[in-house]
Design a protein around this motif. Structure first.
Motif, PDB file in Angstrom:
ATOM      1  N   LYS A   4      23.822 -88.362  36.967  1.00 35.72           N
ATOM      2  CA  LYS A   4      25.170 -88.881  36.729  1.00 35.72           C
ATOM      3  C   LYS A   4      26.195 -87.748  36.660  1.00 35.72           C
ATOM      4  N   GLU A   5      25.757 -86.612  36.160  1.00 34.73           N
ATOM      5  CA  GLU A   5      26.656 -85.454  36.073  1.00 34.73           C
ATOM      6  C   GLU A   5      26.771 -84.716  37.399  1.00 34.73           C
ATOM      7  N   ARG A   6      26.025 -85.193  38.406  1.00 34.43           N
ATOM      8  CA  ARG A   6      26.022 -84.606  39.751  1.00 34.43           C
ATOM      9  C   ARG A   6      25.557 -83.152  39.757  1.00 34.43           C
ATOM     10  N   ASP A   7      24.678 -82.831  38.830  1.00 31.63           N
ATOM     11  CA  ASP A   7      24.078 -81.499  38.798  1.00 31.63           C
ATOM     12  C   ASP A   7      22.801 -81.563  39.641  1.00 31.63           C
ATOM     13  N   HIS A   8      22.988 -81.542  40.948  1.00 39.14           N
ATOM     14  CA  HIS A   8      21.878 -81.766  41.868  1.00 39.14           C
ATOM     15  C   HIS A   8      20.825 -80.660  41.812  1.00 39.14           C
ATOM     16  N   ASP A   9      21.253 -79.436  41.600  1.00 33.39           N
ATOM     17  CA  ASP A   9      20.276 -78.347  41.504  1.00 33.39           C
ATOM     18  C   ASP A   9      19.360 -78.551  40.300  1.00 33.39           C
ATOM     19  N   LYS A  10      19.947 -78.914  39.176  1.00 34.02           N
ATOM     20  CA  LYS A  10      19.148 -79.154  37.975  1.00 34.02           C
ATOM     21  C   LYS A  10      18.236 -80.364  38.172  1.00 34.02           C
ATOM     22  N   PHE A  11      18.755 -81.410  38.817  1.00 38.71           N
ATOM     23  CA  PHE A  11      17.967 -82.602  39.071  1.00 38.71           C
ATOM     24  C   PHE A  11      16.771 -82.270  39.960  1.00 38.71           C
ATOM     25  N   ASP A  12      17.011 -81.501  41.020  1.00 43.14           N
ATOM     26  CA  ASP A  12      15.918 -81.092  41.909  1.00 43.14           C
ATOM     27  C   ASP A  12      14.881 -80.276  41.153  1.00 43.14           C
ATOM     28  N   VAL A  37      21.068 -90.035  48.311  1.00 45.44           N
ATOM     29  CA  VAL A  37      22.099 -91.042  48.560  1.00 45.44           C
ATOM     30  C   VAL A  37      23.373 -90.676  47.798  1.00 45.44           C
ATOM     31  N   SER A  38      23.225 -90.209  46.560  1.00 49.92           N
ATOM     32  CA  SER A  38      24.414 -89.829  45.780  1.00 49.92           C
ATOM     33  C   SER A  38      25.142 -88.635  46.390  1.00 49.92           C
ATOM     34  N   ARG A  39      24.417 -87.837  47.174  1.00 45.38           N
ATOM     35  CA  ARG A  39      25.017 -86.701  47.889  1.00 45.38           C
ATOM     36  C   ARG A  39      25.519 -87.106  49.278  1.00 45.38           C
ATOM     37  N   GLU A  40      25.313 -88.374  49.619  1.00 44.50           N
ATOM     38  CA  GLU A  40      25.667 -88.916  50.925  1.00 44.50           C
ATOM     39  C   GLU A  40      24.878 -88.260  52.054  1.00 44.50           C
ATOM     40  N   ASP A  41      23.646 -87.877  51.753  1.00 46.77           N
ATOM     41  CA  ASP A  41      22.743 -87.281  52.745  1.00 46.77           C
ATOM     42  C   ASP A  41      21.695 -88.329  53.117  1.00 46.77           C
ATOM     43  N   LYS A  46      16.229 -90.793  53.793  1.00 48.08           N
ATOM     44  CA  LYS A  46      15.238 -91.492  54.617  1.00 48.08           C
ATOM     45  C   LYS A  46      13.920 -90.715  54.637  1.00 48.08           C
ATOM     46  N   GLN A  47      13.996 -89.404  54.748  1.00 48.22           N
ATOM     47  CA  GLN A  47      12.775 -88.579  54.729  1.00 48.22           C
ATOM     48  C   GLN A  47      12.057 -88.702  53.388  1.00 48.22           C
ATOM     49  N   ALA A  48      12.812 -88.685  52.304  1.00 44.75           N
ATOM     50  CA  ALA A  48      12.211 -88.819  50.971  1.00 44.75           C
ATOM     51  C   ALA A  48      11.548 -90.185  50.810  1.00 44.75           C
ATOM     52  N   ALA A  76      23.418 -97.494  51.048  1.00 45.82           N
ATOM     53  CA  ALA A  76      24.097 -96.319  51.600  1.00 45.82           C
ATOM     54  C   ALA A  76      24.366 -96.484  53.095  1.00 45.82           C
ATOM     55  N   ARG A  77      23.528 -97.244  53.754  1.00 42.29           N
ATOM     56  CA  ARG A  77      23.703 -97.498  55.187  1.00 42.29           C
ATOM     57  C   ARG A  77      24.658 -98.662  55.459  1.00 42.29           C
ATOM     58  N   GLY A  78      25.143 -99.294  54.400  1.00 38.44           N
ATOM     59  CA  GLY A  78      26.051-100.419  54.560  1.00 38.44           C
ATOM     60  C   GLY A  78      25.342-101.728  54.858  1.00 38.44           C
ATOM     61  N   ARG A  79      24.063-101.793  54.559  1.00 38.12           N
ATOM     62  CA  ARG A  79      23.266-102.994  54.828  1.00 38.12           C
ATOM     63  C   ARG A  79      23.013-103.740  53.518  1.00 38.12           C
ATOM     64  N   SER A  80      24.052-104.378  53.004  1.00 34.02           N
ATOM     65  CA  SER A  80      23.954-104.996  51.682  1.00 34.02           C
ATOM     66  C   SER A  80      22.958-106.160  51.655  1.00 34.02           C
ATOM     67  N   ARG A  81      22.842-106.912  52.741  1.00 28.77           N
ATOM     68  CA  ARG A  81      21.885-108.030  52.768  1.00 28.77           C
ATOM     69  C   ARG A  81      20.454-107.509  52.675  1.00 28.77           C
ATOM     70  N   ASP A  82      20.145-106.483  53.464  1.00 34.46           N
ATOM     71  CA  ASP A  82      18.803-105.891  53.414  1.00 34.46           C
ATOM     72  C   ASP A  82      18.541-105.261  52.045  1.00 34.46           C
ATOM     73  N   ALA A  83      19.582-104.651  51.478  1.00 37.63           N
ATOM     74  CA  ALA A  83      19.450-104.050  50.147  1.00 37.63           C
ATOM     75  C   ALA A  83      19.120-105.114  49.107  1.00 37.63           C
ATOM     76  N   MET A  84      19.766-106.273  49.220  1.00 35.21           N
ATOM     77  CA  MET A  84      19.502-107.377  48.292  1.00 35.21           C
ATOM     78  C   MET A  84      18.055-107.833  48.418  1.00 35.21           C
ATOM     79  N   ILE A  85      17.576-107.969  49.640  1.00 37.01           N
ATOM     80  CA  ILE A  85      16.191-108.403  49.862  1.00 37.01           C
ATOM     81  C   ILE A  85      15.220-107.410  49.229  1.00 37.01           C
ATOM     82  N   ASN A  86      15.447-106.113  49.447  1.00 36.71           N
ATOM     83  CA  ASN A  86      14.561-105.106  48.861  1.00 36.71           C
ATOM     84  C   ASN A  86      14.607-105.126  47.338  1.00 36.71           C
ATOM     85  N   ALA A  87      15.791-105.313  46.774  1.00 39.90           N
ATOM     86  CA  ALA A  87      15.921-105.366  45.312  1.00 39.90           C
ATOM     87  C   ALA A  87      15.200-106.590  44.752  1.00 39.90           C
TER      88      ALA A  87
END
Length: 135
Positions: A4-12, A37-41, A46-48, A76-87
C-alpha cells in the motif's frame, strides 16, 4: 502495508525472504502478480501468474490464490467480466474448502470487480461482508 505504501523494493525483499524461509511459493508468486499490477507492469504480472500455476507442492489453497491473482491481472487488462468470473471461482473454492481467510480475500476481489464494473453499491456491500468474514 508495504505494498500500500508502494515500497516495491521492500515488498520484493519480503517475498524473497519468505521464499528463502520455506514459505509458500505459489502464494509468493501470486503476491508478485498483485505487486506488478500495482506497478502497471502487466507482462511481469503475467509471468508471475504463470510461475504460480507451475509452482511445485501446491497446497489446497493454491487454487484460491491463483484465481484471485488471475482476477487482479484481468482487471489490469480491462477485462472486468473475466475478472469477476475468476473472483467468483476463488470464492467458490474458498467456501468448498471452508477457508475463512480465503473467502474474505475472494469477497474483497469480487467487490473490486463490482467497483470496476460500475456497481458501487454492490461493491460496498461485498466489502462489508468481506470484513465480517475476516473478523
Amino acid at each position: 502495508q508495504t505494498l500500500k505504501e508502494r515500497d516495491h523494493d521492500k515488498f520484493d525483499a519480503l517475498i524473497e525472504s519468505s521464499i528463502a524461509a520455506g514459505g509458500d511459493l505459489t502464494g509468493a508468486h501470486c503476491l508478485r502478480v498483485v505487486s506488478y499490477v500495482s506497478r502497471e507492469d502487466v507482462p511481469a504480472a503475467k509471468q508471475a501468474l504463470e510461475a504460480a500455476k507451475k509452482s511445485p507442492n501446491q497446497t489446497p489453497t493454491a487454487a484460491i490464490r491463483i484465481s484471485i491473482a488471475t482476477s487482479c491481472l484481468q482487471l489490469a487488462r480491462g477485462r472486468s467480466r473475466d475478472a469477476m468470473i475468476n473472483a467468483l471461482e476463488a470464492l467458490a473454492a474458498a467456501r468448498a474448502q471452508e477457508d475463512g481467510p480465503g473467502e474474505a480475500a475472494a469477497l474483497k476481489m469480487v467487490s473490486a470487480t463490482c467497483l470496476a464494473a460500475g456497481l458501487e453499491s454492490d461493491a460496498n456491500r461485498l466489502a462489508h461482508v468481506a470484513e465480517a468474514v475476516a473478523s
